[in-house]
Write a protein that holds these residues in place. Structure first.
Motif, short mmCIF file in Angstrom:
data_model
loop_
_atom_site.label_atom_id
_atom_site.label_comp_id
_atom_site.label_asym_id
_atom_site.label_seq_id
_atom_site.Cartn_x
_atom_site.Cartn_y
_atom_site.Cartn_z
N ILE A 1 0.84 -1.20 0.00
CA ILE A 1 0.00 0.00 0.00
C ILE A 1 0.88 1.25 0.00
O ILE A 1 0.65 2.19 -0.77
CB ILE A 1 -0.96 -0.02 1.21
CG1 ILE A 1 -1.98 -1.15 1.03
CG2 ILE A 1 -1.68 1.33 1.36
CD1 ILE A 1 -2.79 -1.47 2.26
N ILE A 2 1.92 1.24 0.84
CA ILE A 2 2.83 2.39 0.88
C ILE A 2 3.46 2.63 -0.49
O ILE A 2 3.53 3.75 -0.99
CB ILE A 2 3.94 2.17 1.95
CG1 ILE A 2 3.34 2.21 3.34
CG2 ILE A 2 5.04 3.22 1.81
CD1 ILE A 2 4.32 1.87 4.44
N PHE B 1 2.11 8.19 -6.28
CA PHE B 1 1.35 9.40 -6.63
C PHE B 1 1.92 10.62 -5.92
O PHE B 1 1.23 11.61 -5.75
CB PHE B 1 -0.13 9.21 -6.27
CG PHE B 1 -0.79 8.13 -7.07
CD1 PHE B 1 -1.13 8.33 -8.40
CD2 PHE B 1 -1.07 6.90 -6.49
CE1 PHE B 1 -1.75 7.34 -9.14
CE2 PHE B 1 -1.68 5.89 -7.23
CZ PHE B 1 -2.01 6.11 -8.55
N ASN B 2 3.15 10.51 -5.45
CA ASN B 2 3.75 11.60 -4.69
C ASN B 2 4.38 12.62 -5.62
O ASN B 2 5.10 12.27 -6.54
CB ASN B 2 4.81 10.99 -3.75
CG ASN B 2 5.33 11.99 -2.76
OD1 ASN B 2 4.84 13.11 -2.69
ND2 ASN B 2 6.32 11.58 -2.00
N VAL C 1 8.84 11.46 1.73
CA VAL C 1 8.21 12.71 2.14
C VAL C 1 7.05 13.00 1.21
O VAL C 1 7.21 13.00 -0.01
CB VAL C 1 9.23 13.88 2.11
CG1 VAL C 1 8.57 15.17 2.57
CG2 VAL C 1 10.44 13.55 2.96
N TRP C 2 5.89 13.24 1.77
CA TRP C 2 4.71 13.45 0.96
C TRP C 2 4.67 14.90 0.46
O TRP C 2 4.70 15.83 1.25
CB TRP C 2 3.45 13.14 1.77
CG TRP C 2 2.21 13.24 0.94
CD1 TRP C 2 1.24 14.20 1.01
CD2 TRP C 2 1.80 12.35 -0.10
NE1 TRP C 2 0.27 13.97 0.09
CE2 TRP C 2 0.59 12.83 -0.62
CE3 TRP C 2 2.36 11.19 -0.65
CZ2 TRP C 2 -0.09 12.20 -1.66
CZ3 TRP C 2 1.68 10.56 -1.69
CH2 TRP C 2 0.47 11.06 -2.18
N GLY C 3 4.62 15.09 -0.83
CA GLY C 3 4.62 16.45 -1.39
C GLY C 3 3.37 16.78 -2.16
O GLY C 3 3.36 17.70 -2.96
N THR D 1 13.32 5.58 -6.49
CA THR D 1 12.68 6.74 -7.11
C THR D 1 11.19 6.49 -7.26
O THR D 1 10.75 5.35 -7.35
CB THR D 1 13.25 7.01 -8.52
OG1 THR D 1 12.83 5.95 -9.38
CG2 THR D 1 14.75 7.11 -8.54
N PRO D 2 10.38 7.59 -7.30
CA PRO D 2 8.93 7.41 -7.47
C PRO D 2 8.59 6.74 -8.80
O PRO D 2 7.54 6.12 -8.93
CB PRO D 2 8.40 8.84 -7.45
CG PRO D 2 9.47 9.66 -6.82
CD PRO D 2 10.76 8.99 -7.13
N GLU D 3 9.49 6.85 -9.77
CA GLU D 3 9.23 6.23 -11.05
C GLU D 3 9.14 4.70 -10.91
O GLU D 3 8.30 4.05 -11.54
CB GLU D 3 10.35 6.60 -12.03
CG GLU D 3 9.86 6.78 -13.42
CD GLU D 3 10.98 7.21 -14.36
OE1 GLU D 3 12.00 7.74 -13.87
OE2 GLU D 3 10.81 6.99 -15.55
#
Lengths: 297, 260
Positions: free
Chosen positions: B24-25, B31-32, B39-41, B229-231
């Motif tokens: 889930i994390i 989608f950050n 860190v949520w942006g 990375t978020p990618e």
């Protein structure tokens, strides 16, 4: 011609096709590994000497060398890697058994209409990518990761814990990745158990813990063994988890084999590492196969 | 019916939390807005956009789909036959070796399978590429299919086949008209299992692939080595979503089959 046709009957053909495939792509490769493990490394393509030398005589001379095996036995790095792999796999299997047993037991005791969905929830992560599930833990466990952020903001700790790149991270990774393999055979066994046996024991004055220990555990022993083998055997040779979560001091033989092959390009030593690993695992693998065949038929 | 104790409830809740929170994390942080994974942006789909323009990932995904589709189809054909042999052919010469070769690849450490196949391809001077990865994937996938089909076949009632044969149906026709429709759910789930196993495999593909046949897990692995990375989270989310969809679809097919 007619006799020939009789020999290759339909039955033989049906057995023959998958048999031949496995012989060619599973057994033959092992024989080649065995052969290369007895060769010597040279700088060439492919980087090993050939085992048979065709001289002037009619028969080739065999040039087998135990050099790679002696090299492995003399270097404590390899021995330590084998021992540490066995240790890490044993501890992880034990933790997975404790966690998995609690979950499987609880699913087996859940109302029938819930069991299907609970079981599906166990299977779902098993279908999703292994690599991705291991990767997911990096963000959680690293020094500035989510677990440390959470614990610090809750005031449990003041300094971040170092979990990432330690053996602990490898244990977490193995237990997490292989947990479904532990739960499924345990559940298959516990589901068939007659829980009224426990009630009978309780009626006769047996304490719940003793009843669990003397009734539930022995009855679920086949599931315990199957689950432990399913976790232990692949965990010994695990590469992805120690590579991504473990540190430089985490020694596991799967990683050593990978490095020996891709980084050092010493194919005979990599082959010998594989053969010794196989020799260690052949008994558990055969035992697992026997128990599986018995379970299915 | 026994009631769930506090211990049962706690183990279920903690157990499923342990299994699902990391995934889930992973999905949430894809989608950050921020490049930092912890860190949520703010909400953003920009990493998915970035993914779409990453040619390397798209190429790798295409290779992976090709390999997974071909290997799972052939593995299902071979594995179904192997499962049939294991369940219904009784004793024959070399049976122990056969069942050994079916069960061993499922627990065998992947590094050993990968190394051995690679060394064989080199010894036979077969060029490594999409074909060799496909051959490797067929080999381990067919074992899973065989076991799934075998366990379905062991509860199969032979008398229907005998009836068909008595009425003059050929063994070949009997298989396609009677046996296959009955074991079809097992065959389909075997195919789905093979497909996801192939989609998933990093270690064996790394050994058996050559230039131009980088699979998606290999691409993801090389990205992970360079850092989180978020990618990667985005591509992982897509994969997790597809697999979840497949599993739910598969179980619905199974349910409908059962109801019919």
């Amino acid at each position: 011609m007619k006799n020939y046709r009789k020999i290759i009957s339909g039955r033989t053909a049906v057995i023959g096709i998958p048999y031949l495939w496995l012989l060619l792509l599973f057994l033959l490769p092992f024989l080649i590994v065995l052969k290369i493990s007895l060769a010597e490394p040279i700088i060439a393509i492919p980087p090993y000497t050939s085992l048979l030398e065709w001289g002037d005589s009619l028969w080739p001379t065999i040039k087998a060398s135990l050099g790679s095996y002696l090299f492995i036995l003399e270097d404590s790095l390899y021995i330590n890697a084998y021992l540490s792999s066995l240790k890490i796999a044993t501890i992880s299997t034990f933790i997975a058994l404790l966690v998995g047993y609690a979950i499987a037991y609880s699913i087996a005791k859940a109302p029938t209409r819930w069991r299907g969905i609970l079981l599906m929830l166990v299977i779902l992560p098993f279908w999703t990518s292994f690599l991705i599930r291991v990767y997911a833990w990096i963000g959680i466990l690293k020094t500035e990761g989510l677990l440390n952020l959470l614990l610090i903001s809750l005031g449990v700790i003041d300094k971040p814990l170092t979990i990432m790149n330690t053996d602990l991270a490898v244990y977490i990774g193995i237990v997490y990745s292989y947990l479904p393999f532990m739960i499924l055979p345990l559940y298959a066994n516990l589901e068939k158990m007659d829980f009224s046996l426990l009630e009978a024991a309780a009626d006769l004055g047996c304490r719940p813990f003793k009843a669990f220990w003397t009734i539930t555990i022995p009855l679920s022993l086949p599931g315990i063994l199957a689950g432990c083998f399913l976790v232990f055997i692949p965990a010994v040779g695990e590469f992805v988890i120690p590579d991504l979560l473990g540190g430089t001091q985490t020694l596991m033989i799967g990683k050593v084999l990978w490095m020996e092959f891709f980084n050092n390009r010493d194919w005979p030593v990599a082959s010998a590492v594989a053969i010794i690993l196989l020799a260690i695992l052949v008994v558990p693998i055969m035992y697992y196969q026997k128990s599986q065949e018995k379970a299915i038929s | 019916m026994t009631r769930l104790t506090l211990f049962n409830k706690t183990s279920l809740i903690l157990g499923f939390a342990f299994l699902y929170i990391p995934i889930i994390i992973l999905v949430v942080f894809s989608f950050n807005e921020s490049k930092l994974v912890t860190v949520w942006g703010g909400f953003s789909t920009k990493w998915y956009g970035e993914l779409m323009s990453n040619q390397g990932i798209k190429d790798a995904a295409w290779v992976t789909i090709k390999v997974a589709f071909t290997s799972s189809t052939i593995a299902t054909l071979l594995g179904t036959v192997a499962g049939l042999v294991m369940a219904k052919f009784g004793r024959f010469r070399g049976r122990t070796l056969f069942s050994g070769m079916i069960y061993a690849p499922m627990v065998m450490p992947e590094v050993i399978i990968g190394l051995s196949l690679l060394l064989m391809f080199v010894a036979l001077s077969i060029d490594r590429g999409v074909m060799t990865v496909t051959l490797a994937h067929i080999t381990f996938s067919m074992c899973y299919v065989a076991v799934v089909v075998q366990s379905r076949m062991s509860s199969y009632d032979d008398s229907i086949n005998e009836a068909a044969l008595d009425l003059g149906c050929t063994p070949f026709k009997t298989f396609f008209l009677i046996t296959l429709p009955i074991i079809l759910p097992a065959v389909i789930s075997g195919w789905l299992l093979s497909f996801t196993l192939s989609l998933d495999d990093l270690v064996i593909a790394s050994f058996t692939s050559g230039p131009g046949s980088t699979t998606l897990p290999m691409k993801i692995y090389s990205m992970v080595r360079l850092g989180v990375t978020p990618e990667i989270n985005a591509v992982s989310t897509i994969l997790v979503g597809l697999v979840a969809l497949g599993v739910v679809a598969g179980s619905l097919i199974g349910k409908r089959q059962k109801n019919n």
